[in-house]
Structures are given as C-alpha cells and as structure tokens.
Design a protein around this motif. Structure first.
Motif, PDB file in Angstrom:
ATOM      1  N   GLU A 167       0.826  -1.210   0.000  1.00 42.96           N
ATOM      2  CA  GLU A 167       0.000   0.000   0.000  1.00 42.96           C
ATOM      3  C   GLU A 167       0.860   1.259   0.000  1.00 42.96           C
ATOM      4  OE1 GLU A 167      -2.940   0.263   3.183  1.00 42.96           O
ATOM      5  OE2 GLU A 167      -3.953  -1.431   2.203  1.00 42.96           O
ATOM      6  N   GLU A 168       1.939   1.197   0.788  1.00 41.82           N
ATOM      7  CA  GLU A 168       2.764   2.398   0.952  1.00 41.82           C
ATOM      8  C   GLU A 168       3.927   2.469  -0.035  1.00 41.82           C
ATOM      9  OE1 GLU A 168       3.873   2.237   5.042  1.00 41.82           O
ATOM     10  OE2 GLU A 168       1.845   2.733   5.745  1.00 41.82           O
ATOM     11  N   ASN A 169       3.911   1.562  -1.066  1.00 44.02           N
ATOM     12  CA  ASN A 169       4.980   1.530  -2.062  1.00 44.02           C
ATOM     13  C   ASN A 169       6.357   1.398  -1.419  1.00 44.02           C
ATOM     14  OD1 ASN A 169       3.781   1.514  -4.542  1.00 44.02           O
ATOM     15  ND2 ASN A 169       3.396   3.731  -4.492  1.00 44.02           N
ATOM     16  N   ALA A 170       6.406   0.570  -0.354  1.00 36.78           N
ATOM     17  CA  ALA A 170       7.666   0.433   0.368  1.00 36.78           C
ATOM     18  C   ALA A 170       8.572  -0.635  -0.255  1.00 36.78           C
ATOM     19  CB  ALA A 170       7.386   0.089   1.825  1.00 36.78           C
ATOM     20  N   LEU A 171       8.116  -1.295  -1.290  1.00 37.07           N
ATOM     21  CA  LEU A 171       8.947  -2.305  -1.931  1.00 37.07           C
ATOM     22  C   LEU A 171       9.892  -1.595  -2.914  1.00 37.07           C
ATOM     23  CD1 LEU A 171       6.225  -4.979  -2.720  1.00 37.07           C
ATOM     24  CD2 LEU A 171       7.828  -4.965  -0.806  1.00 37.07           C
ATOM     25  N   THR A 172      11.023  -2.217  -3.104  1.00 35.34           N
ATOM     26  CA  THR A 172      11.940  -1.662  -4.115  1.00 35.34           C
ATOM     27  C   THR A 172      12.318  -2.775  -5.077  1.00 35.34           C
ATOM     28  OG1 THR A 172      13.782  -2.133  -2.660  1.00 35.34           O
ATOM     29  CG2 THR A 172      12.970   0.134  -2.676  1.00 35.34           C
ATOM     30  N   VAL A 173      13.006  -2.401  -6.136  1.00 30.14           N
ATOM     31  CA  VAL A 173      13.379  -3.401  -7.123  1.00 30.14           C
ATOM     32  C   VAL A 173      14.892  -3.313  -7.345  1.00 30.14           C
ATOM     33  CG1 VAL A 173      12.993  -4.257  -9.456  1.00 30.14           C
ATOM     34  CG2 VAL A 173      11.128  -3.139  -8.214  1.00 30.14           C
ATOM     35  N   HIS A 174      15.521  -4.508  -7.337  1.00 32.14           N
ATOM     36  CA  HIS A 174      16.939  -4.586  -7.668  1.00 32.14           C
ATOM     37  C   HIS A 174      17.082  -5.293  -9.008  1.00 32.14           C
ATOM     38  CE1 HIS A 174      18.958  -3.738  -3.522  1.00 32.14           C
ATOM     39  NE2 HIS A 174      18.089  -2.796  -3.894  1.00 32.14           N
ATOM     40  N   TYR A 175      18.238  -5.080  -9.605  1.00 38.29           N
ATOM     41  CA  TYR A 175      18.426  -5.608 -10.963  1.00 38.29           C
ATOM     42  C   TYR A 175      19.707  -6.418 -11.005  1.00 38.29           C
ATOM     43  CZ  TYR A 175      14.845  -2.161 -11.728  1.00 38.29           C
ATOM     44  OH  TYR A 175      13.690  -1.455 -11.629  1.00 38.29           O
ATOM     45  N   GLN A 176      19.579  -7.604 -11.548  1.00 38.66           N
ATOM     46  CA  GLN A 176      20.777  -8.446 -11.653  1.00 38.66           C
ATOM     47  C   GLN A 176      21.141  -8.606 -13.142  1.00 38.66           C
ATOM     48  OE1 GLN A 176      20.474 -12.576 -10.357  1.00 38.66           O
ATOM     49  NE2 GLN A 176      22.612 -12.503  -9.659  1.00 38.66           N
ATOM     50  N   PRO A 177      22.349  -8.196 -13.499  1.00 36.98           N
ATOM     51  CA  PRO A 177      22.736  -8.270 -14.910  1.00 36.98           C
ATOM     52  C   PRO A 177      22.851  -9.707 -15.388  1.00 36.98           C
ATOM     53  CG  PRO A 177      24.208  -6.837 -13.666  1.00 36.98           C
ATOM     54  CD  PRO A 177      23.389  -7.571 -12.662  1.00 36.98           C
ATOM     55  N   LYS A 178      22.513  -9.901 -16.650  1.00 37.19           N
ATOM     56  CA  LYS A 178      22.724 -11.183 -17.332  1.00 37.19           C
ATOM     57  C   LYS A 178      23.811 -10.883 -18.375  1.00 37.19           C
ATOM     58  CE  LYS A 178      18.115 -11.572 -18.052  1.00 37.19           C
ATOM     59  NZ  LYS A 178      16.907 -12.108 -18.717  1.00 37.19           N
ATOM     60  N   VAL A 179      24.854 -11.696 -18.345  1.00 36.02           N
ATOM     61  CA  VAL A 179      26.022 -11.373 -19.176  1.00 36.02           C
ATOM     62  C   VAL A 179      26.097 -12.297 -20.385  1.00 36.02           C
ATOM     63  CG1 VAL A 179      28.562 -11.313 -19.206  1.00 36.02           C
ATOM     64  CG2 VAL A 179      27.284 -10.457 -17.218  1.00 36.02           C
ATOM     65  N   ASN A 180      26.254 -11.676 -21.517  1.00 38.87           N
ATOM     66  CA  ASN A 180      26.538 -12.463 -22.717  1.00 38.87           C
ATOM     67  C   ASN A 180      28.054 -12.625 -22.774  1.00 38.87           C
ATOM     68  OD1 ASN A 180      27.145 -13.394 -25.284  1.00 38.87           O
ATOM     69  ND2 ASN A 180      25.451 -12.253 -26.242  1.00 38.87           N
ATOM     70  N   VAL A 181      28.512 -13.810 -22.415  1.00 37.23           N
ATOM     71  CA  VAL A 181      29.939 -14.024 -22.244  1.00 37.23           C
ATOM     72  C   VAL A 181      30.676 -13.864 -23.571  1.00 37.23           C
ATOM     73  CG1 VAL A 181      31.614 -15.533 -21.126  1.00 37.23           C
ATOM     74  CG2 VAL A 181      29.205 -15.765 -20.578  1.00 37.23           C
ATOM     75  N   ALA A 182      30.064 -14.357 -24.616  1.00 45.65           N
ATOM     76  CA  ALA A 182      30.721 -14.312 -25.919  1.00 45.65           C
ATOM     77  C   ALA A 182      30.963 -12.877 -26.355  1.00 45.65           C
ATOM     78  CB  ALA A 182      29.861 -15.050 -26.945  1.00 45.65           C
ATOM     79  N   ALA A 183      29.976 -11.983 -25.994  1.00 45.84           N
ATOM     80  CA  ALA A 183      30.099 -10.600 -26.428  1.00 45.84           C
ATOM     81  C   ALA A 183      30.716  -9.704 -25.370  1.00 45.84           C
ATOM     82  CB  ALA A 183      28.718 -10.079 -26.802  1.00 45.84           C
ATOM     83  N   ALA A 184      31.010 -10.289 -24.163  1.00 41.77           N
ATOM     84  CA  ALA A 184      31.474  -9.524 -23.004  1.00 41.77           C
ATOM     85  C   ALA A 184      30.599  -8.300 -22.811  1.00 41.77           C
ATOM     86  CB  ALA A 184      32.952  -9.130 -23.166  1.00 41.77           C
ATOM     87  N   ASP A 185      29.284  -8.567 -22.918  1.00 40.18           N
ATOM     88  CA  ASP A 185      28.332  -7.462 -22.807  1.00 40.18           C
ATOM     89  C   ASP A 185      27.171  -7.891 -21.908  1.00 40.18           C
ATOM     90  OD1 ASP A 185      27.123  -5.070 -23.196  1.00 40.18           O
ATOM     91  OD2 ASP A 185      26.597  -5.410 -25.315  1.00 40.18           O
ATOM     92  N   VAL A 186      26.431  -6.909 -21.518  1.00 39.29           N
ATOM     93  CA  VAL A 186      25.255  -7.223 -20.699  1.00 39.29           C
ATOM     94  C   VAL A 186      24.102  -7.538 -21.646  1.00 39.29           C
ATOM     95  CG1 VAL A 186      23.584  -6.324 -19.056  1.00 39.29           C
ATOM     96  CG2 VAL A 186      26.008  -5.829 -18.757  1.00 39.29           C
TER      97      VAL A 186
END
Ligand code: C2E
Ligand code: CA
Ligand code: CA
Length: 763
Positions: free
Chosen positions: A485-504
C-alpha cells in the motif's frame, strides 16, 4: 399484498360456505325442534280438550243419573202426569243447566214427552231433527239392552253431548219403566266455558272438515296437525254415539315457540358464525405460526448445515464442539479435534467437473461418519472436514486419525475411473491445546497445514511453534499489505552477461522488501505468502512499472538500455486481463516491448494451460519475450513447451550448482537441456553461476548468457546503471576474480581461455 389476495378470497369462501352450512343446519335443527315441541304441545292440548269433552259427557251422565233414578220420574212414566214436566222440566231450568232438550220414551221407544231447552232458537226443523235423533238413540239403547249411553251427536251441523238412561225408581229395586234422554248443545256459552277452563282456543267444525285436512306433521299423535307461519292447528274427529263422525275439533295455537325459535336460531347462527370466524382466524393464525416455525426451523437447519453433505457447517460445529468439551470436562475424558483436508481434490474438480467433485465430498462425508460415532463430523467448506471425538486417552484419537487416513486413501469411484486421493490431518487436543472451541479449531487447522507440508497422507499434532509461526505469518501478512500500500517495496536488478560478447544481455528485476525493523526479507519468504493472500499480482505489476521506469532512466542517463526481465507469478498470469494490464503499463510508461521480458514458471502453464497460453501468446504478439524460469525443476511437458511462444529457457541454479561436482549425470542433464533449447530454437540463460568452473563448463556447452554472483549480485537501479556504464571492465574483472590457488586447475584455464577467446578484443 398481491400474494395475500388469494388467501383472503379463500378465507371469504370458507366463511361463506361455513355460514351457509351453519345457517341450514341451525335452521333445520331449530325448526325441527320447534315443530316437535309445538306438535307435542298442540297434541297435548287436543288431548286435554278431548278430556274436557269426556268430562262433559260424564257430567251429562251424572245429571242423567239424578233425573232417571228418581221416584217422581218413575211415577211420571206410569201416570204421565203432565204436571211433572211442567214442574221439573221448566225450559228456563233446562237452559240454566245448559240442557237443550230432554225426552221421555217408553220401553217400546215411543216418545212420551219432549222438552225443548233452546226456545226454538235454532228453528223448528232443527228441533225436529233433534227429536228424530233422540228417537234413534232411544232405539239404540232399548234394542241394545243397554241401561245407559252417553256421547256426542251432530244435529243440523251442531255438536251436542247426549246421555240416555233407563228410568228407575229411587232405590233401583223395580224394573225400569222407560228411557230418559238429555242433550246439551256445544254452543257459544259452552265454548266460552270450555275455553276459559281449558285455556284452549278451539272450534267445532263439521265432521267432513277432518277428511279434507292435509296434515303436515304429528304422526303417532292420532291427530292431524297443520303448521302455518303464524299458527299450528290440530284436528281431531269426534264420533257420535252411532259410530259416525259427529264433528271435527279444531284447536289452534299461536306459534310463539316458533317465533322464539327463530330468535334463538338467529342468535345461534350469529354465535356459530362468530365462533366459526374466530376459529378460522385462530386456525389461520396457528397455521401461519406453524408455517413460520417450519420455515424458521428449516432456515436454522440450513444455516447450520452444509447443503451438499448434510453435515454441520462452520457455524454449527463450534456449538457441537462446546457441548462435547463440556461432556469431556465432566467425564475427565480427552477430546480430539481433527482438521481433515483432502489431497489433490482440486484436480478432481478440474478434470472431472464439479458434479464428480461433489460425489467425492459426499463419499468422504460418509466414510468419516462411518468411522466417527458419538462425536461430530462437519464440513466447513471446500475439501476440508472437521471432526471432534472424545476418548479415554489420546492414543485412541490418534488411532482414529490413522483409520481416517486409511479410509480416505481407499479409491473413490469417479465415473468409470477410481481415484486415490489421500488427505492430511491436523490434530488438536482438549484439554491441553486450547480452552475454547475456536482456539481448538484454529490449532487443528494449523496442524493440518503442517501435515500438508509434510506431504501426502500425513498427520500432524498441534505444537506451540505452529502457533508462533502462524502469528509470525499473520504479522508478515499485515506488514506486506502495508508495504504494498505504501509503495515500500523496491526493485533490484541483476545483470545477465553475454559471455561471448562480453556485454550485458539484460537484467532481471527482483523485488526487495525492507521490513519495518530494517531487515531485508528475501523474496522466497514473502512471495509465496503474497501468492496465498492474493497480493502477488499487485507486486508483479509494481515491479513491472518500476522496471519500465528504470529502463527508461538508463536510456536517458547514458547507462544504455538493456532488456529487463520481470518475474510473473502463476497467479498473475492466470489473473483476468493480465496481458492487457502488462501492455497498458508499458504504454503508460512509454517503454518499448522489446525492452521488457517476462519470466514465467512451469506452475502457471501446468495449472491452466489454455489461459496461460492465451496470455503469453498475447504478450509475445505484442513483442514481449517470454522466458521459462527455473527450467527443469517442474513437471513441464515438452509438448506444452513446444506449442508455446517461449524464446528462452533459464536453467535453474540447482543444476548449475552441481555441474562441477564429481557426478557426471548432472553435467549430462545440463548438456541435454542446452541441446534441447538449441533444437527448439530457444536461447538459454544459466542462473546462479558463482564461479569460473561453472562458467567454463557452460560456455563450452553453448550457454552464452550467464546470470549469477560471479558477475554481479542484484543491484539497486543506480548501482546497476553504474555496472552498465562500465559493463566491459566489470565483466572482465569478474571473470578474472578467481582465487589464486584455483588458477592452476585445468577447468579454470579452460574457463579463462574460453572466456578470453570469446571476448571480441581477445581479452
Ligand atoms: P528467480 O526468478 O529464480 O530469481 C533468481 C534468484 O536467484 C534471485 O533471488 C537472485 O538473487 C538469486 N541469485 C542470482 N544469482 C545467484 C547466485 O549466483 N547465487 C545465489 N545463491 N543466488 C543467486 P531472489 O532475488 O531472492 O529471488 C528469489 C525468487 O523470488 C526468484 O527466483 C523469484 O522466483 C522470486 N521473485 C523475486 N522477485 C520477484 C518478483 O518481482 N515477482 C515474482 N513473482 N517473483 C519474484
Ligand atoms: Ca527469475
Ligand atoms: Ca530462476
């Protein structure tokens, strides 16, 4: 009101019929009674009148005796001395004695002397007629050898009383010398006297009248009786001394009793009618009361019972339980409260329909009732049942719980199939686990949840820890509501890595909740609760909106936008308007669908394939990529996977954890999954990659996208933006962030090699 009209009409009809019947019956009873009384009265009157006439006859006879047994009369018959007549039969004397005539006859019947007492009042012809009849009478007496005779005659239409007697000497010692006849007209004076004495009103009519009268009553009285509205008349025939009808007596009575009867009848009728109406009203009231009672009882029954099984329901069970507790308390017994919940019942409803589901519930109720006698079985709703039973000790109740499990694990016939369901049972005991019915029921339910968690066909006994856990859960529930109700939740982000491209390749949005006490509550601790209490969809949509805003923010602040995957719970996917809501949020936030992915789990597909498939297809068509999360942990059917627009498989951390372990099976399993995804044209993401060994195995087997602590933990939006801006350095640093002692291993070299080889600038 409209419903009452037929009732009122019916009542009026009943009252009408009743009134008519009452009237007729009352009338006929009263009329018959009145007629009987009046008939009897009038007949009595006639009898009295006839007695009076008889008295008149006797009086005549008395006179007669005086005159006929008198020496002077005897003498007269011998010497015919006319002085005797003149002296003793003076006309005025006769009329004083009411005598209308006197005649002397000799023994041959020849007239000797005749005296007229009427003074020719009725004419000469009448007098002649009288004398003729006197002569006939004389002849009758003399010929018949009679001494005397009295009776009535009709002379010229006038009734008369006559008496005849042979004339004797005063001592009656000598033979008779003649006959004396005397008469008295039943004239006006006679009538007046008679009426005065008898108090009767009557007439003397010609004898022929009698034959003409049409009687309407009084059979058995010997009289003819005629009723008219105002009077009752009775007729009686009087025969003359010759045996012919002399005259007819008519006696009349006013219908006083009939009038009285009418009054009584009216009063009776009103009384009966009044009584009838009162009784009808009372009857109706009673009926209504009975009906109300019936309805009330029925409603009370329904309020307290389950319509399907007829067992007491949630509102009646506590009452029964209290009664059982009271008895147990008095008898020092142990009371067990059982909460029984069927396993896999929802599947029966989904697969076979509600009618079959109902028959399973009815059968369950029957099996429980067969086992529990003397206690109470109830159905609070759904596939749950409650039971309470008292016993000497706990073990008997524990045995019963086992017997119930055995009974419920027997197959249920469903159509042509037979299905085994099983159940979980929670048990709470009195005394010990609670002092009131509600607590005992609640604790048995808590124990049931525990049994359910243990798996199929389990029994759990309530423990204090369950209560504590339940209150913790309750507290968490309240706090979670508040947080949402009070919008007390937050959001975190976990990167997914494309290893071949060394990119996110993208990020996964993961919800975070910092509870009131400042502690971070991990999603596995509150997402299932949110699902249970129906909050998860709000959370998912909140995360989605946050992800959209974050993507937009990264695009604007130069971090570089990457697709963000949002987890959607099965409940969200199956909720009404899910796909529309997702698309609407993207539109509202102005985020292109290519920058939002959706992660779903196998649960949502397996719960309701059609709904899930429709929602997912709609998202796919809108340009949103769908990834299957936790792949390999559920029971997905390959056919389903194949037929759904899923573009990515996320291999669960559980498999990644063990790919570097000694056993080769899991490595083969992961290889299989990767091959499967590749064959289906899907990309793969490995979740929970924590070390380079895992990385090198995955990279070697064609899994190019890696998510895990190796590269990054889930980060706040700002931190993740920073990661994105420095993505290449961060990725390389992570790949090189391996403990020194591990660098010599072959796997590590392989991993580093493959990573460096895969990097565009060759590391
Ligand atoms: P998931 O979708 O499988 O998410 C990945 C989980 O693995 C995340 O846990 C993440 O922090 C964790 N993880 C990632 N890399 C590693 C690693 O290298 N080692 C270890 N030990 N863990 C790693 P998290 O954030 O605690 O989320 C747990 C689960 O909660 C998620 O599993 C997801 O099923 C659910 N969840 C999280 N956020 C949401 C959400 O917004 N909506 C819904 N419906 N579920 C969510
Ligand atoms: Ca996920
Ligand atoms: Ca996962």
């Amino acid at each position: 009101m409209r419903r009452k009209i037929p009732l009122i009409l019916a009542c009026l009809c009943i009252v009408g019929i009743f009134a008519a019947l009452a009237y007729l019956i009352n009338e006929s009873v009263v009329r018959r009674g009145v007629n009987t009384i009046e008939t009897r009265q009038v007949a009595d009157d006639m009898t009295q009148l006839r007695s009076y006439l008889r008295m008149t006859e006797l009086r005549m006879r008395q006179h007669m005796l005086d005159w006929a047994c008198w020496d002077e009369a005897y003498q007269f018959m011998d010497d015919r001395n006319s002085d005797f007549i003149a002296k003793n039969f003076d006309r005025s004397l006769l009329s004083e004695l009411y005598l209308s005539g006197a005649g002397f006859y000799d023994l041959s019947g020849a007239p000797v002397a005749f005296v007229d007492g009427t003074n020719l009042q009725y004419g000469k012809d009448w007098l002649d007629e009288e004398q003729r009849i006197f002569a006939q009478l004389a002849e009758k007496v003399l010929r018949g050898g009679l001494t005397s005779l009295e009776g009535f005659v009709n002379v010229g239409g006038r009734g008369m009383v006559v008496a005849a007697h042979r004339i004797f000497d005063g001592n009656k010692s000598k033979p008779p010398r003649g006959l004396l006849i005397m008469s008295s007209i039943l004239d006006k004076a006679f009538m007046e006297d008679a009426e005065r004495i008898t108090r009767l009103r009557f007439s003397v009519l010609p004898g022929a009248t009698y034959g003409a009268v049409q009687a309407d009553g009084a059979r058995g009285t010997g009289y003819k009786i005629v009723h008219s509205p105002s009077s009752v008349r009775v007729y009686s025939i009087v025969y003359d001394v010759f045996g012919n009808s002399a005259f007819c007596l008519e006696l009349q009575r006013d219908r006083v009793i009939a009038a009285l009867g009418r009054q009584i009848s009216q009063k009776n009728f009103l009384l009966i009618l009044g009584l009838g109406i009162v009784m009808l009203a009372a009857g109706l009231a009673l009926l209504q009361h009975a009906q109300r009672r019936l309805i009330r009882d029925e409603l009370a029954y329904r309020a307290g019972h389950d319509a399907l099984t007829g067992l007491p329901n949630n509102s009646l069970f506590p009452q029964r339980l209290r009664e059982l507790m009271e008895t147990a308390r008095k008898e020092n017994a142990c009371l067990g409260v059982l909460h029984i919940d069927l396993d896999r019942f929802k599947g029966v409803n989904d697969r076979y329909g509600h009618a079959q589901g109902d028959s399973v519930l009815v059968e369950t109720a029957k099996r429980l009732q067969d086992l529990i006698s003397g206690g109470c079985v109830a159905r609070p709703g759904g596939d749950a049942f409650l039971a309470a039973l008292a016993a000497r000790d706990r073990s008997r109740i524990e045995d019963l719980a086992r017997e119930i499990l055995a009974a419920l694990s027997k197959p249920f016939p469903i159509g042509n199939d037979s299905l085994r369901l099983g159940a979980g049972i929670g048990l709470a005991f009195f005394p010990g686990d609670g002092e009131n019915a509600e607590t005992l029921m609640h604790r048995a339910e808590l124990a049931m949840y525990d049994a359910k968690e243990k798996g199929r066909d389990a029994i759990s006994f309530f423990t204090a820890e369950m209560d504590a856990a339940a209150s913790r859960k309750m507290e968490m529930e309240i706090a979670l509501y508040k947080a949402v109700e009070e919008n007390a939740l937050t959001v975190h982000y976990q990167p997914k890595v494309n290893v071949a491209a060394a990119d996110v390749a993208g990020c996964e949005a993961l919800v975070r909740w910092q509870a009131g006490d400042g502690k971070w509550v991990p999603p596995p601790a509150f997402i299932p609760l949110a699902e249970e209490i129906g909050l998860v969809t709000s959370i998912d949509m909140f995360v989605l909106r946050s992800a959209c805003r974050q993507v937009n923010a990264w695009a604007e602040d130069g971090s570089g936008a990457v697709p963000v995957a949002v987890n959607m719970s099965a409940r969200s996917i199956l909720s009404k308007g899910f796909a529309d809501n997702v698309i609407r949020i993207l539109q509202e936030e102005g985020t292109p669908p290519s920058l939002i992915d959706v992660e779903i789990t196998e649960t949502s597909i397996m719960t309701d394939f059609d709904t899930a498939n429709a929602a997912i297809t709609r998202l796919h068509d809108a340009g949103i990529h769908i990834a299957l999360d936790d792949f390999g942990t559920g029971y997905s059917s390959m056919q389903y996977l194949y037929s759904m627009p899923i573009v990515c498989l996320k291999i669960d951390k559980r498999f990644i954890d063990v790919v570097t372990a000694a056993d080769g099976d899991s490595r083969a399993l992961v290889k299989g999954m990767l091959a499967l995804a590749s064959n289906l044209g899907m990309s793969t993401v490995a979740e929970g990659v924590e070390d380079v060994k895992q990385l090198s195995f995955l990279a070697a087997n064609g899994c190019t996208i890696i998510q895990g602590y190796l590269f990054s933990r889930p980060l706040s939006g700002a931190d993740c933006g920073e990661f994105l801006r420095n993505r290449r350095a961060r990725i390389l640093a992570a790949a090189g962030n391996v403990p020194a002692q591990q660098r010599h291993t072959r796997d590590l070299r392989e991993a580093e090699g493959s990573l460096r080889a895969s990097l565009p600038d060759g590391g």
